[in-house]
Design a protein around this motif. Structure first.
Motif, PDB file in Angstrom:
ATOM      1  N   SER A   1     -26.129  17.771   0.143  1.00 48.09           N
ATOM      2  CA  SER A   1     -26.399  16.649  -0.752  1.00 48.09           C
ATOM      3  C   SER A   1     -27.879  16.324  -0.888  1.00 48.09           C
ATOM      4  O   SER A   1     -28.241  15.389  -1.588  1.00 48.09           O
TER       5      SER A   1
ATOM      6  N   ASN B   1     -21.330  21.206   2.885  1.00 46.36           N
ATOM      7  CA  ASN B   1     -21.503  19.962   2.137  1.00 46.36           C
ATOM      8  C   ASN B   1     -22.987  19.629   2.033  1.00 46.36           C
ATOM      9  O   ASN B   1     -23.558  19.001   2.919  1.00 46.36           O
TER      10      ASN B   1
ATOM     11  N   ASN C   1     -19.559  20.233  -1.880  1.00 52.27           N
ATOM     12  CA  ASN C   1     -19.656  18.863  -1.389  1.00 52.27           C
ATOM     13  C   ASN C   1     -18.317  18.139  -1.469  1.00 52.27           C
ATOM     14  O   ASN C   1     -17.438  18.489  -2.244  1.00 52.27           O
TER      15      ASN C   1
END
Length: 357
Positions: A305, A303, A268
């Motif tokens: 999340s 990335n 990330n």
């Protein structure tokens, strides 16, 4: 890339721009060529220790994916230089880069023991396990000089307050005396991070960490002294250490670990750029394969999340990894369990402490 230009002894090979800054700078190829011809270093790699003075030291953890409610970090930044480290992004909050700056600009919180004791003396505070190293390793090289972690452990022992530790450094054995005293009242649990049984892999992933042999010794020594140990097989990186899940589980179980935990690597923030740059320079023959497999675990992106998904991933490769860890638990940890830390001694002990004043 010419190997002479590699920044040896560091994980990151560059400083990524800080997302909070409007301006950034880049290192041009003509400058790199000049440095190579003149035999000059492109980057100064010496570690700097910088004192900082936060008002508090214990942080409430709100993420549902992390198995802790409170954490504390004696140091910001980490000289271990693990290329995958999720904590790199936090260095940007202090005005530095998540790349090389994270490894060579270490922020030192010398007031941590005092701040911790102030918290534990509060009438409103109720005993809840506090995890040291929720972000950066409390036994990184800086600890050998500053001994802040050892001082904090003494505070936890004084107030009979439960504490847990996450580390990948054998320096923890220096504090075996305090850990044994905490363990007598079931006030301590240690999480040792082991990502590979291969020294070659360890050196490139985690350049300034202790050897795998010493980490297994840490698990053995702590276990022999009645200190419960969980091993973090984290992160699992497809095509780098994913094939080692069962051998690692077997080795740590034989060393005395009571349980294992794992995560699948997620890159990330700035870590995606840092990791991509690193792997293309370090493992160019399999860089694209590894990156694509990581993406396949996270919906096509580096990335990730999303809560509930980011730690375990999704898709076929992630499922294979998670199934292997489940198999490892059934095979090597069937009759083992980590104890729940004792919260009952803090309140009466706190009251006794207050009566002294």
């Amino acid at each position: 890339m010419n190997p002479k230009l590699n920044i040896k002894g560091r994980g990151a090979q560059k400083n990524t721009p800080n997302r909070f800054f409007e301006l950034s700078h880049e290192v041009r190829d003509d400058f790199l060529e000049y440095c190579q011809k003149e035999g000059e270093l492109v980057n100064k790699t010496k570690t700097q220790y910088l004192n900082v003075f936060p008002k508090t030291i214990v942080n409430k953890v709100t993420s549902p994916d992390v198995g802790m409610s409170y954490s504390m970090n004696m140091y910001q930044g980490c000289e271990h230089g693990c290329i995958y480290c999720y904590a790199r992004n936090s260095h940007e909050f202090w005005g530095y880069s998540a790349g090389l700056d994270f490894e060579r600009k270490i922020l030192v919180k010398k007031d941590a023991p005092k701040l911790l004791e102030t918290l534990l003396k509060k009438k409103s505070w109720k005993a809840k396990p506090i995890v040291m190293s929720g972000n950066t390793d409390c036994y990184q090289p800086a600890e050998k000089q500053f001994k802040i972690t050892r001082q904090c452990l003494k505070v936890f022992l004084k107030y009979k307050h439960p504490v847990a530790i996450i580390t990948k450094n054998a320096l923890i054995l220096r504090d075996l005396d305090i850990l044994k005293a905490l363990a007598k009242d079931n006030l301590i649990a240690v999480n040792v991070s082991i990502t590979s049984l291969s020294e070659d892999t360890r050196r490139i992933l985690e350049p300034r960490t202790t050897t795998i042999k010493k980490r297994l010794l840490v698990v053995k020594k702590l276990s022999e002294n009645g200190i419960p140990v969980n091993v973090m097989l984290a992160p699992i990186i497809p095509s780098i250490n994913s094939h080692e899940i069962l051998p690692m589980a077997k080795a740590v179980s034989e060393a005395g670990a009571l349980s294992i935990a794992h995560t699948i690597v997620r890159l990330n923030g700035a870590i995606g750029e840092i990791f991509t740059d690193w792997i293309k320079k370090t493992l160019p023959d399999r860089a694209d394969k590894v990156l694509h497999q990581i993406e396949s675990c996270h919906g096509g992106t580096l990335n990730e999340s999303r809560y509930g998904v980011r730690m375990r991933g999704e898709g076929q490769i992630a499922q294979q990894i998670n199934d292997l860890v489940l198999l490892a638990r059934l095979k090597y940890f069937k009759n083992k369990i980590m104890p729940t830390l004792n919260r009952s001694l803090y309140e009466p002990n706190k009251n006794d402490q207050l009566k002294l004043f």
